[in-house]
Design a protein around this motif. Structure first.
Motif: not given
Length: 322
Positions: A210-234
């Protein structure tokens, strides 16, 4: 001295499984048919249960139906004969307790370790819920309120009463439970807060995975992302789920170019290998916070599960090397 009899003792007659008919009461109304059968047919492999549904041996009101059908008050469920486990056989599911974050008469919220499935099936013999039931045989009901991926650690809600289970499912559908995750991602995340809105479509690989991909025919999905800490490459971020699609956080982050470190489906194989060489062999996604009304009392609950030791150790390593 009397002679000892050499006759073998008569074997106890085994009960021949019979067709059963169960009328659904209000207590079980709203539960999925497959989950109801798993509960009623303890010890029967799930594959047998699903086969019985597909083949029409299981019927509701004399008609065929599907796994996901939600039972109604008054439904008559036909359960065919199914081979039950030998009551004298050793239990196949090892009992296990998990770190308890919250518990009362209605709810059990645990801090699930990574690497353990929440339930059996799809090649997994057993999961958290089966182990909890084995550890608490006196419990009348223990049912998953929601799910976490096998490689995701953190807060998992288990209902101890049918009333609580129905309410939890309703709250998830209505968006009344706020779920927050912490993730270590590839790349230098800059925005303090970002909304990711991208429809998601489930699909199967050639091997049946089972896999999932972003696709116009898919179901609506909403995620809010907040930054906590930066390490340069990560970067360490917090992701708030506004919808609850399969693999939502993993796919949304990978879609934006910030895949989760250690994600074997959507992340970088090289990054995963680099972290594994340093002893960090996990996917860095952790269900850290829940804010929700109690399903029965209505009390506002703020539940928190600290990051696992391995997660903290990886962060400390990045802090020193950055």
């Amino acid at each position: 001295m009397p002679l000892l009899s050499m006759r073998k003792p008569l074997a106890a007659k085994k009960t021949i499984p019979q067709v059963r008919f169960i009328e659904i009461s209000a207590e079980w109304a709203g539960q999925r048919l497959d989950n109801f059968l798993v509960r009623e047919c303890k010890g029967v492999p799930k594959s047998h249960i699903y086969k019985a549904i597909r083949s029409g041996q299981v019927r509701v009101n004399k008609g065929r139906t599907k796994n996901e059908y939600r039972l109604q008050v008054g439904d008559l469920v036909r359960i065919p004969p199914m081979r039950m486990p030998d009551p004298e056989a050793a239990p196949v599911v090892p009992a296990a307790q998990f770190p308890i974050v919250f518990e009362d008469d209605y709810l059990l919220i645990i801090n699930k370790p990574e690497g353990i499935a929440v339930h059996g099936g799809s090649g997994v013999a057993f999961g958290v819920i089966e182990q909890l039931r084995a550890a608490r045989p006196e419990a009348k009901l223990l049912e998953l309120g929601h799910r976490l991926d096998r490689d995701t650690s953190g807060l998992l809600i288990v209902a101890k009463r049918r009333k609580a289970l129905v309410a939890i499912h309703d709250m998830f559908r209505q968006g009344h439970i706020d779920k927050y995750y912490q993730a270590l991602v590839e790349g230098d995340w800059v925005n303090d807060k970002q909304h990711i809105k991208a429809p998601l479509l489930r699909w199967l690989t050639v091997s049946g995975e089972r896999r999932v991909r972003v696709d116009p025919s898919g179901k609506a999905a909403h995620t809010i992302v907040r930054l906590l800490q930066r390490f340069g490459q990560y970067s360490l971020i917090e992701a708030e789920l506004k919808t609850g699609r399969t693999h939502q956080i993993r796919v949304h982050l990978a879609h934006t170019g910030f895949a989760i470190v250690g994600d074997d489906k959507y992340g970088s194989d090289q990054v995963r290998a680099d972290f594994a060489q340093r002893g960090f062999k996990r996917m860095f996604l952790h269900a850290s916070r829940l804010i929700m009304p109690h399903p029965v009392t209505g009390e506002r609950l703020h539940i928190h599960a600290p990051l696992p030791a391995a997660f903290n150790q990886a962060i400390q390593f990045l802090e020193k090397s950055h």
